[in-house]
Design an enzyme around this catalytic site. Structure first.
Site, PDB file in Angstrom:
ATOM      1  N   LYS A   4       5.409   1.741  -3.015  1.00  0.00           N
ATOM      2  CA  LYS A   4       5.324   3.094  -3.568  1.00  0.00           C
ATOM      3  C   LYS A   4       5.625   3.024  -5.057  1.00  0.00           C
ATOM      4  CE  LYS A   4       4.676   7.303  -1.907  1.00  0.00           C
ATOM      5  NZ  LYS A   4       4.006   7.728  -0.664  1.00  0.00           N
ATOM      6  N   LYS A  50       0.854  -1.184   0.000  1.00  0.00           N
ATOM      7  CA  LYS A  50       0.000   0.000   0.000  1.00  0.00           C
ATOM      8  C   LYS A  50       0.885   1.227   0.000  1.00  0.00           C
ATOM      9  CE  LYS A  50      -3.883   2.157   0.171  1.00  0.00           C
ATOM     10  NZ  LYS A  50      -3.369   2.892  -1.036  1.00  0.00           N
ATOM     11  N   ASN A  77      -2.082  19.503  -1.388  1.00  0.00           N
ATOM     12  CA  ASN A  77      -3.149  18.853  -0.634  1.00  0.00           C
ATOM     13  C   ASN A  77      -2.872  18.784   0.879  1.00  0.00           C
ATOM     14  OD1 ASN A  77      -3.925  15.891   0.390  1.00  0.00           O
ATOM     15  ND2 ASN A  77      -5.541  16.711  -0.901  1.00  0.00           N
ATOM     16  N   THR A  96      -4.502  13.590   5.182  1.00  0.00           N
ATOM     17  CA  THR A  96      -3.092  13.746   5.573  1.00  0.00           C
ATOM     18  C   THR A  96      -2.918  15.055   6.344  1.00  0.00           C
ATOM     19  OG1 THR A  96      -2.517  12.575   3.548  1.00  0.00           O
ATOM     20  CG2 THR A  96      -0.717  13.587   4.758  1.00  0.00           C
ATOM     21  N   GLN A 143       7.082   3.866   4.004  1.00  0.00           N
ATOM     22  CA  GLN A 143       5.681   3.453   4.013  1.00  0.00           C
ATOM     23  C   GLN A 143       5.475   2.172   4.831  1.00  0.00           C
ATOM     24  OE1 GLN A 143       3.805   5.580   1.503  1.00  0.00           O
ATOM     25  NE2 GLN A 143       2.156   5.119   2.925  1.00  0.00           N
ATOM     26  N   LYS A 163       5.258   3.373   8.454  1.00  0.00           N
ATOM     27  CA  LYS A 163       4.095   4.247   8.600  1.00  0.00           C
ATOM     28  C   LYS A 163       2.814   3.413   8.620  1.00  0.00           C
ATOM     29  CE  LYS A 163       3.952   7.617   5.585  1.00  0.00           C
ATOM     30  NZ  LYS A 163       3.619   8.587   4.527  1.00  0.00           N
ATOM     31  N   SER A 200      -6.895   5.793   3.601  1.00  0.00           N
ATOM     32  CA  SER A 200      -6.930   4.886   2.450  1.00  0.00           C
ATOM     33  C   SER A 200      -7.354   3.493   2.900  1.00  0.00           C
ATOM     34  CB  SER A 200      -5.550   4.786   1.798  1.00  0.00           C
ATOM     35  OG  SER A 200      -5.330   5.852   0.909  1.00  0.00           O
ATOM     36  N   ASP A 259       0.042  10.761  -4.466  1.00  0.00           N
ATOM     37  CA  ASP A 259       1.154  11.391  -3.747  1.00  0.00           C
ATOM     38  C   ASP A 259       1.393  12.686  -4.539  1.00  0.00           C
ATOM     39  OD1 ASP A 259       3.305  10.522  -1.523  1.00  0.00           O
ATOM     40  OD2 ASP A 259       4.396  11.599  -3.072  1.00  0.00           O
TER      41      ASP A 259
HETATM   42  N1  GLU Z   1       1.140   9.043  -0.489  1.00  0.00           N
HETATM   43  C1  GLU Z   1       0.569   8.997   0.829  1.00  0.00           C
HETATM   44  C2  GLU Z   1       1.646   8.702   1.843  1.00  0.00           C
HETATM   45  O1  GLU Z   1       2.760   9.147   1.691  1.00  0.00           O
HETATM   46  C3  GLU Z   1      -0.637   8.088   0.935  1.00  0.00           C
HETATM   47  C4  GLU Z   1      -0.504   6.712   0.392  1.00  0.00           C
HETATM   48  C5  GLU Z   1      -1.803   5.926   0.356  1.00  0.00           C
HETATM   49  O2  GLU Z   1      -2.857   6.452   0.678  1.00  0.00           O
HETATM   50  O3  GLU Z   1      -1.714   4.747  -0.024  1.00  0.00           O
HETATM   51  O4  GLU Z   1       1.423   8.098   2.851  1.00  0.00           O
END
Ligand code: GLU
Length: 449
Positions: free
Chosen positions: A129, A93, A244, A213, A114, A117, A381, A169
């Site tokens: 990613k 994800k 955003n 976010t 990620q 996170k 998400s 992103d």
């Molecule tokens: N790009 C966002 C991040 O850096 C969200 C990624 C997502 O929702 O999968 O966490």
């Protein structure tokens, strides 16, 4: 960079050797390994199973050609990426970034961040990613659509509700997700809502995903303030970026009683002592796709546009870097601390350089790393995935409440873990250790795969 313990240094040296020239990836790995000494000492099974070495090697890396035709009829070629980093906790994800700076090292740093996170959110999602060196700036809608269609024509074979779920992103928002979803649907002849998140509300998107976010960062900082018996009331806040993340952070800061006095974009920054006018900023950025010069022009005497220096020179209590990686260096950190900044939370991924983090913490500025503070986007998400899987859609209020609970949970988990491992108050170490343990335990249980 500061030296690591002997074991971690060996692993890091191998990462350098295996991934030459990928500076951002090296930086992200170093930052995590630097926190893991006490964990490895307490849990020898992680070392025996080479968990850290395995974590640093993506499960799969996909690189592909993206051919498309611009409005003048010229054939253009970009490079597409998807790094499927770790699926111990769930399907890969993470977002897609469209920006000229994108190369494998950037995608790998983002994918690596990620993993931790996503683990911190407590949701069943692995880390990945992707993106492209395509620059959407100045491109027509039709060009962006053709690019997205070509990108998905390769990507579709690698993604799926149970495999890999991309989202947005930098450079990928609602418009791009719509085009990507449309092409997936057309190629596969399947309406699989759960293959992408960040979708529009008319076709399976979640309430609050767009705002998540930015809101999440502010919820996180609100928890940091509460932990010290304080609140946003009357606080001066500076945000970098005006995308955003920045815009919804501004909205939530204002809702909680603070004032965002400055924000920036790639052309400069604007100081607006009465507080950034969010409706106007949204109009300039989202509708006109314009610059802050336009904002300042329309706002009139209240706003001052600056094109020299940077936004960190504006004195504030709280700083929220929300633009891009390594945007805030040691010099900026020194200025912020000298001007009385007390809290810095990363809205973007890795916007603060390692030297700057050290300076801030030495100066007593509380530092919240992106993998904790900006996790609200990916957490929402995961809520979108839940709604898609159950063919349901939740109200704005319910979804925002869930986001608030998740951010509070992440905050508390960072602090408790930091305390447990002898680094009280250190949000970075707490986030790295808590995220790592969750993934490492799953990897141990799944065997050497
Ligand atoms: N790009 C966002 C991040 O850096 C969200 C990624 C997502 O929702 O999968 O966490």
């Amino acid at each position: 960079m500061p030296s690591l313990g002997e074991k971690m240094q060996d692993i890091y040296d191998e990462v350098l050797w295996r991934n030459p020239g990928e500076q951002e990836f090296h930086q992200a790995v170093h930052e995590v390994l630097d926190s893991l000494g006490p964990v490895m000492a307490k849990h020898p099974s992680y070392t025996d199973a080479a968990v850290v070495t395995r974590l640093c090697e993506p499960e799969r890396q996909i690189i592909f050609r993206v051919p498309w035709v611009d409005d003048a009829g010229t054939v253009r070629i970009n490079r597409g990426f998807r790094v499927e980093f770790n699926s111990a906790l769930g399907p890969y994800k993470g977002g897609l970034r469209f920006h000229p700076s994108v190369y494998l090292g950037v995608v790998k740093f983002l994918g690596f961040e990620q993993i931790f996170k996503n683990a911190l959110t407590g949701m069943p999602i692995g880390g990945g990613k992707g993106g492209s060196d395509f620059d959407p700036k100045g491109r027509s809608d039709a060009e962006v659509m053709r690019f997205c269609q070509s990108f998905m024509t390769e990507l579709y074979r690698h993604i799926g509700e149970y495999t890999d779920v991309p989202a947005g992103d930098i450079g990928v928002g609602g418009r791009e997700i719509g085009y990507l979803f449309g092409q997936y649907k057309r190629i596969t002849n399947r309406y699989e809502s759960g293959i992408l998140t960040g979708k529009g509300h008319s076709f399976g998107g979640s309430q609050v995903r767009t705002e998540a976010t930015g809101y999440g960062v502010v919820f996180f900082v609100d928890e940091m303030l509460h932990a010290n018996g304080d609140s946003f009331d009357g606080k001066r806040v500076v945000v970098s970026g005006s995308g955003n993340v920045a815009r919804y952070a501004i909205e939530k800061v204002h809702a909680l009683g603070g004032t965002v006095v400055a924000c920036s974009d790639s052309t400069g920054y604007v100081v607006d002592e009465k507080g950034i006018d969010l409706a106007l900023l949204n109009e300039v950025k989202e509708v006109r796709r314009g610059t802050l010069a336009e904002y300042a022009g329309l706002r009139g005497a209240d706003a001052r546009l600056a094109t020299s220096g940077n936004v960190w020179q504006v004195p504030c209590d709280i700083a929220l870097p929300s633009a891009t990686q390594n945007e805030l260096d040691a010099e900026d950190a020194t200025v912020l601390a000298r001007n009385g900044c007390r809290i810095l939370a990363e809205g973007a991924n890795m916007p603060v350089t390692p030297d700057a983090v050290k300076l801030l913490t030495t100066a007593g500025v509380a530092f919240a790393p992106g993998k904790a503070a900006n996790a609200g986007g990916v957490a929402t998400s995961a809520l979108e995935m839940q709604q898609n899987a159950s063919r349901d859609s939740w109200s704005f209020e319910h979804t925002e409440r869930r986001l608030g609970e998740i951010m509070r949970g992440i905050h508390d988990r960072c602090l408790e873990t930091a305390e447990e491992y002898g680094v009280p108050g250190n949000y970075s170490a707490g986030a790295n250790i808590a995220g790592f343990i969750q993934v490492a335990d799953a990897m141990l249980a799944l065997g050497v795969i």
